[in-house]
Design a protein around this motif. Structure first.
Motif, PDB file in Angstrom:
ATOM      1  N   GLY A 259       2.978 -14.265 -80.583  1.00  0.00           N
ATOM      2  CA  GLY A 259       3.937 -13.209 -80.287  1.00  0.00           C
ATOM      3  C   GLY A 259       4.984 -13.040 -81.361  1.00  0.00           C
ATOM      4  O   GLY A 259       5.976 -12.323 -81.155  1.00  0.00           O
ATOM      5  N   GLN A 260       4.799 -13.683 -82.530  1.00  0.00           N
ATOM      6  CA  GLN A 260       5.764 -13.610 -83.620  1.00  0.00           C
ATOM      7  C   GLN A 260       5.157 -12.885 -84.817  1.00  0.00           C
ATOM      8  O   GLN A 260       4.025 -13.159 -85.221  1.00  0.00           O
ATOM      9  N   ALA A 261       5.935 -11.972 -85.391  1.00  0.00           N
ATOM     10  CA  ALA A 261       5.486 -11.252 -86.582  1.00  0.00           C
ATOM     11  C   ALA A 261       5.625 -12.130 -87.820  1.00  0.00           C
ATOM     12  O   ALA A 261       6.524 -12.985 -87.898  1.00  0.00           O
ATOM     13  N   THR A 262       4.726 -11.950 -88.775  1.00  0.00           N
ATOM     14  CA  THR A 262       4.792 -12.667 -90.050  1.00  0.00           C
ATOM     15  C   THR A 262       4.659 -11.672 -91.194  1.00  0.00           C
ATOM     16  O   THR A 262       3.958 -10.663 -91.077  1.00  0.00           O
ATOM     17  N   ALA A 284      -0.337  -9.005-100.210  1.00  0.00           N
ATOM     18  CA  ALA A 284       0.791  -8.854 -99.293  1.00  0.00           C
ATOM     19  C   ALA A 284       0.253  -8.430 -97.927  1.00  0.00           C
ATOM     20  O   ALA A 284      -0.601  -7.561 -97.831  1.00  0.00           O
ATOM     21  N   LEU A 285       0.777  -9.073 -96.863  1.00  0.00           N
ATOM     22  CA  LEU A 285       0.245  -8.785 -95.528  1.00  0.00           C
ATOM     23  C   LEU A 285       1.358  -8.899 -94.497  1.00  0.00           C
ATOM     24  O   LEU A 285       2.113  -9.881 -94.470  1.00  0.00           O
ATOM     25  N   ALA A 286       1.449  -7.880 -93.652  1.00  0.00           N
ATOM     26  CA  ALA A 286       2.331  -7.916 -92.487  1.00  0.00           C
ATOM     27  C   ALA A 286       1.477  -7.991 -91.239  1.00  0.00           C
ATOM     28  O   ALA A 286       0.515  -7.233 -91.091  1.00  0.00           O
ATOM     29  N   ALA A 287       1.797  -8.902 -90.332  1.00  0.00           N
ATOM     30  CA  ALA A 287       1.081  -9.059 -89.067  1.00  0.00           C
ATOM     31  C   ALA A 287       2.094  -8.989 -87.939  1.00  0.00           C
ATOM     32  O   ALA A 287       3.045  -9.776 -87.900  1.00  0.00           O
ATOM     33  N   VAL A 288       1.912  -8.048 -87.033  1.00  0.00           N
ATOM     34  CA  VAL A 288       2.853  -7.859 -85.922  1.00  0.00           C
ATOM     35  C   VAL A 288       2.082  -7.867 -84.609  1.00  0.00           C
ATOM     36  O   VAL A 288       0.987  -7.305 -84.513  1.00  0.00           O
ATOM     37  N   PRO A 289       2.628  -8.494 -83.572  1.00  0.00           N
ATOM     38  CA  PRO A 289       1.951  -8.516 -82.265  1.00  0.00           C
ATOM     39  C   PRO A 289       2.122  -7.180 -81.542  1.00  0.00           C
ATOM     40  O   PRO A 289       3.075  -6.437 -81.787  1.00  0.00           O
ATOM     41  N   LEU A 290       1.199  -6.893 -80.631  1.00  0.00           N
ATOM     42  CA  LEU A 290       1.272  -5.645 -79.885  1.00  0.00           C
ATOM     43  C   LEU A 290       2.298  -5.703 -78.756  1.00  0.00           C
ATOM     44  O   LEU A 290       2.734  -4.666 -78.271  1.00  0.00           O
ATOM     45  N   ARG A 296      -3.443  -9.102 -75.057  1.00  0.00           N
ATOM     46  CA  ARG A 296      -2.895  -9.702 -76.269  1.00  0.00           C
ATOM     47  C   ARG A 296      -3.573  -9.081 -77.477  1.00  0.00           C
ATOM     48  O   ARG A 296      -4.778  -8.849 -77.479  1.00  0.00           O
ATOM     49  N   GLY A 297      -2.797  -8.816 -78.524  1.00  0.00           N
ATOM     50  CA  GLY A 297      -3.369  -8.201 -79.710  1.00  0.00           C
ATOM     51  C   GLY A 297      -2.384  -8.171 -80.853  1.00  0.00           C
ATOM     52  O   GLY A 297      -1.221  -8.574 -80.718  1.00  0.00           O
ATOM     53  N   GLY A 298      -2.848  -7.704 -81.990  1.00  0.00           N
ATOM     54  CA  GLY A 298      -1.998  -7.634 -83.172  1.00  0.00           C
ATOM     55  C   GLY A 298      -2.480  -6.581 -84.139  1.00  0.00           C
ATOM     56  O   GLY A 298      -3.627  -6.115 -84.070  1.00  0.00           O
ATOM     57  N   LEU A 299      -1.579  -6.200 -85.052  1.00  0.00           N
ATOM     58  CA  LEU A 299      -1.853  -5.196 -86.085  1.00  0.00           C
ATOM     59  C   LEU A 299      -1.446  -5.775 -87.423  1.00  0.00           C
ATOM     60  O   LEU A 299      -0.388  -6.404 -87.538  1.00  0.00           O
ATOM     61  N   THR A 300      -2.288  -5.595 -88.459  1.00  0.00           N
ATOM     62  CA  THR A 300      -1.921  -6.023 -89.806  1.00  0.00           C
ATOM     63  C   THR A 300      -2.001  -4.845 -90.759  1.00  0.00           C
ATOM     64  O   THR A 300      -2.818  -3.938 -90.600  1.00  0.00           O
ATOM     65  N   VAL A 301      -1.139  -4.886 -91.768  1.00  0.00           N
ATOM     66  CA  VAL A 301      -1.110  -3.917 -92.860  1.00  0.00           C
ATOM     67  C   VAL A 301      -1.044  -4.716 -94.154  1.00  0.00           C
ATOM     68  O   VAL A 301      -0.158  -5.578 -94.302  1.00  0.00           O
ATOM     69  N   ALA A 306       1.748  -7.255-104.851  1.00  0.00           N
ATOM     70  CA  ALA A 306       2.903  -7.823-104.174  1.00  0.00           C
ATOM     71  C   ALA A 306       3.741  -6.699-103.567  1.00  0.00           C
ATOM     72  O   ALA A 306       3.873  -5.614-104.141  1.00  0.00           O
ATOM     73  N   HIS A 307       4.307  -6.973-102.400  1.00  0.00           N
ATOM     74  CA  HIS A 307       5.038  -5.921-101.685  1.00  0.00           C
ATOM     75  C   HIS A 307       6.180  -6.556-100.910  1.00  0.00           C
ATOM     76  O   HIS A 307       5.989  -7.499-100.139  1.00  0.00           O
ATOM     77  N   ALA A 308       7.392  -6.046-101.135  1.00  0.00           N
ATOM     78  CA  ALA A 308       8.558  -6.520-100.393  1.00  0.00           C
ATOM     79  C   ALA A 308       8.689  -5.701 -99.114  1.00  0.00           C
ATOM     80  O   ALA A 308       8.788  -4.473 -99.161  1.00  0.00           O
ATOM     81  N   TRP A 309       8.709  -6.377 -97.984  1.00  0.00           N
ATOM     82  CA  TRP A 309       8.754  -5.691 -96.700  1.00  0.00           C
ATOM     83  C   TRP A 309      10.202  -5.404 -96.332  1.00  0.00           C
ATOM     84  O   TRP A 309      10.950  -6.300 -95.958  1.00  0.00           O
TER      85      TRP A 309
END
Length: 705
Positions: A259-262, A284-290, A296-301, A306-309
């Protein structure tokens, strides 16, 4: 005059000391002598200084010079205005932006600064500077306008700095469209299509993925890659989900469990779970829970660089995941209800239809718009003790579990009556008594059942029919010396069962090459068209079909009348083949080598049958693609069936569900899926998908020379 530019000698090429780039070269080649500004060597030093600043700046900057506000700008501004460059150089701004210049807050701001010398700053303005896909782009910008003066203080132009705000600000504008698109989704497959399409375009990402729990402890994930071909054919089949165990270490699953975004700005976040080179290149990867309460699920971009979020991007990702989570929960509830209703419906239909030497039988059932309700449409085909074939299609009024239960009772009773006495009029007479009894038992006079029942006698080449209030059957005739035709059989419809049915029969010739089509009213009825329109369109479509193959005709019939139907659709087709066909089948295990084994088996089988090499090549390629899709999507064993007649080759691939697990399936086939389905559409004469009691069947047909 404010438009007068002092004369000072300068070279007529790019300004020394500035980078020589696209816009700079265009500026240098522009015939300024033909404008009110005159040749560059006559420009005031202040103007030249402004030009140097503009051309050297990495930010989008433009000069509006003279009374006509002629445009001169740098590369960043050229990129901003899109296909208006390079024609915009040296032209009046009012002409370049003619479609928007006179809108409040666009041209009037520049003109005011030019006339009065008052600078202007707007921190959030929507400027339609370019067109995307034929529509004006409404990005949000920070804009500043300052007067440009000569050494004598005269105003000769306006320096305009236009900087697009943080991309996340622009992306937030698309959230409402995204929410609207998600509101129209019904299944998890629908949610996945919309979510991945939005994420990869809105974030301009290189890779996006969506994962959800499968309800049994494991996980399934689907992804999109930048540049991946996704066409109309690809949308016809479900997205290809990759399955994983409960402890799967994919970042999208890890964030869904916790349940924690990374957020990884630079590294190799997918190194340990990479399926192919596309995953390996992500840095670079962002992972966020739904953050859904039930699913239960998640989305990644992800990006390859390299990418600063930024904080706005993180907020946008969280908002997007929130919308996807809500849509996912709705889809899970719908699929649960839909699956129960449809399993009940299809469990009461025959799982397998008869396989006979000269008669080919196929059927299709599609639920209406509301897929949560079980309906009363039914069909059946069975061999009678006399060796004849009994065929039936009917409709019990209602769209609920009770209608489906009554449909099961009627179908079972009809078969029992036919096995005892196959005469159609007597079968329907006995069925009428049953329906009347069921109505009396339920205390209702509103139990209506329409049905058509026929008996096909191959030896006598005749068809005997009886109908109780059902649409007349359609008969496609294909004479050897003329074009095919389709006609509705003149069968006395009578009243529906349960309201005073009077038995009457009709016997017609049924010869080799003919195909009988029984259908429910959902095939031909549409809200904005009369019944005669639907019947005419159905007859026309069946008559011009490329062959009388029953499976192809079922698909033709369900698509004959345009527009959505709110009723269930049932079709049963029987073809009297000109000559017996040859058939073979292969059970395909859910393992990586299965598609290769299918290719070898099918090549050998068709070669023994003397099929042309060109047909073999096309058929093997299509079958391999469908087998791979069945294994990847369903995750269970599949069955490949081939049926060869003198007129056509029919191939079907059936799976048995969607809850199994593929044994180390090759996931790099994901990126070629759209191309493969495009080849099937290109190489075959007809193809389609048919739901079965468990799973689905995908088939294609190739006509033979």
């Amino acid at each position: 005059m404010p438009g007068t530019v002092g004369r000072v000698p300068t070279p007529a090429g790019p300004v020394p000391g500035t980078p020589v780039s696209g816009a700079t070269m265009v500026v240098g080649r522009q015939p300024w002598a033909g404008t009110v500004l005159g040749p560059p060597e006559s420009w005031d030093p202040a103007v030249r200084g402004a030009v140097e600043i503009v051309l050297a700046s990495p930010a989008p900057m433009a000069l509006h010079l003279g009374d006509d506000l002629l445009l001169l700008y740098n590369d960043a501004y050229a990129e901003l205005i899109g296909d208006k460059h390079p024609q915009a150089v040296g032209r009046p701004a009012a002409e370049v932006f003619a479609e928007v210049w006179h809108r409040p807050g666009v041209g009037d701001v520049v003109e005011h600064t030019y006339r009065t010398g008052e600078p202007f700053l707007d921190r959030a303005v929507s400027l339609p500077l370019r067109q995307d896909a034929g529509e004006l782009d409404q990005a949000v910008y920070i804009r500043a306008c300052s007067p440009v003066r000569t050494g004598l203080g005269r105003i000769v132009g306006v320096l305009s700095v236009v900087v697009e705000t943080n991309p996340a600000t622009r992306q937030l504008q698309g959230l409402s469209d995204f929410a609207a698109a998600l509101s129209g989704t019904l299944t998890l497959d629908d949610v996945a299509r919309v979510a991945l399409r939005y994420a990869i375009t809105s974030f301009d990402a290189d890779r996006v993925s969506l994962a959800v729990d499968d309800g049994g402890g494991g996980w399934r994930m689907v992804r999109r890659i930048r540049g991946e071909l996704v066409d109309e054919a690809d949308e016809r089949l479900p997205p290809l989900w990759r399955r994983g165990p409960a402890d799967w270490q994919a970042p999208v699953v890890v964030c869904a469990r916790s349940g924690q975004a990374t957020f990884v700005e630079d590294g190799q976040p997918l190194r340990d779970i990479a399926a192919d080179r596309h995953d390996q290149k992500i840095r670079a990867l962002a992972a966020v829970p739904l953050r859904a309460s039930v699913v239960r699920g998640g989305l990644t971009v992800g990006y390859r660089t390299a990418h600063a979020w930024s904080a706005p991007e993180r907020a946008l990702l969280a908002a997007s995941a929130e919308l996807i989570g809500q849509a996912t929960e709705r889809a899970r509830r719908f699929e649960t209800q839909h699956g129960t209703a449809q399993l009940l419906q299809r469990s009461m239909l025959p799982e397998n239809l008869p396989v006979l030497p000269r008669l080919r039988v196929a059927a299709r059932y599609d639920p209406g718009v509301d897929g949560n309700a079980a309906g009363g449409d039914f069909y059946d085909a069975f061999v009678l003790p006399t060796g004849e074939l009994g065929v039936v299609l009917g409709d019990v009024a209602g769209h609920d579990v009770q209608a489906a239960a009554r449909m099961g009772q009627v179908r079972a009773a009809l078969r029992a009556l036919a096995l005892n006495d196959p005469r159609p009029d007597q079968v329907l007479a006995g069925l009428d008594r049953l329906v009347s009894s069921l109505g009396a038992e339920a205390g209702t006079h509103e139990l209506f059942v329409t049905v058509v029942f026929g008996v096909i006698d191959v030896d006598r080449e005749q068809l005997t029919l009886a109908s109780a209030g059902h649409p007349a059957p359609l008969l496609r005739r294909s004479p050897p010396d003329g074009p095919p035709s389709a006609e509705y059989l003149d069968v006395a419809l009578g009243a529906p069962l349960g309201v005073g049915y009077h038995p009457r029969t009709r016997t017609v010739a049924f010869t080799p090459g003919d195909t009988l089509l029984l259908f429910s009213d959902g095939v031909v009825e549409r809200r904005r068209h009369g019944l005669s329109h639907g019947l005419a369109r159905l007859a026309e479509s069946v008559a011009v079909a490329q062959s009388g193959d029953p499976r192809a005709l079922c698909a033709t019939a369900t698509a004959a009348v345009s527009g959505a139907t709110e009723d269930d659709v049932a079709v049963l087709a029987v073809e009297y083949a000109l000559r017996p066909s040859r058939s073979a089948r292969m059970e395909v295990p859910a393992e990586p080598t299965a598609p290769s084994r299918v290719r070898h088996w099918m090549t050998a089988q068709l070669t023994r049958w003397g099929v042309a090499e060109s047909v073999i090549g096309a058929a093997v390629l299509c079958t391999s693609e469908l087998t791979t899709n069945a294994l990847l999507h369903a995750g269970t064993a599949a069955r490949v069936e081939i049926d060869l007649s003198p007129e056509r080759l029919l191939v079907s691939v059936a799976d048995s569900g969607s809850r199994g697990t593929v044994t180390r399936a090759r996931t790099d086939t994901l990126s070629s899926r759209g191309r493969g389905l495009g080849l099937i559409e290109e190489l075959s004469d007809a193809w389609g998908t048919d739901p079965t009691v468990r799973g689905s069947t995908v088939w294609f047909e190739i006509l033979l020379p």
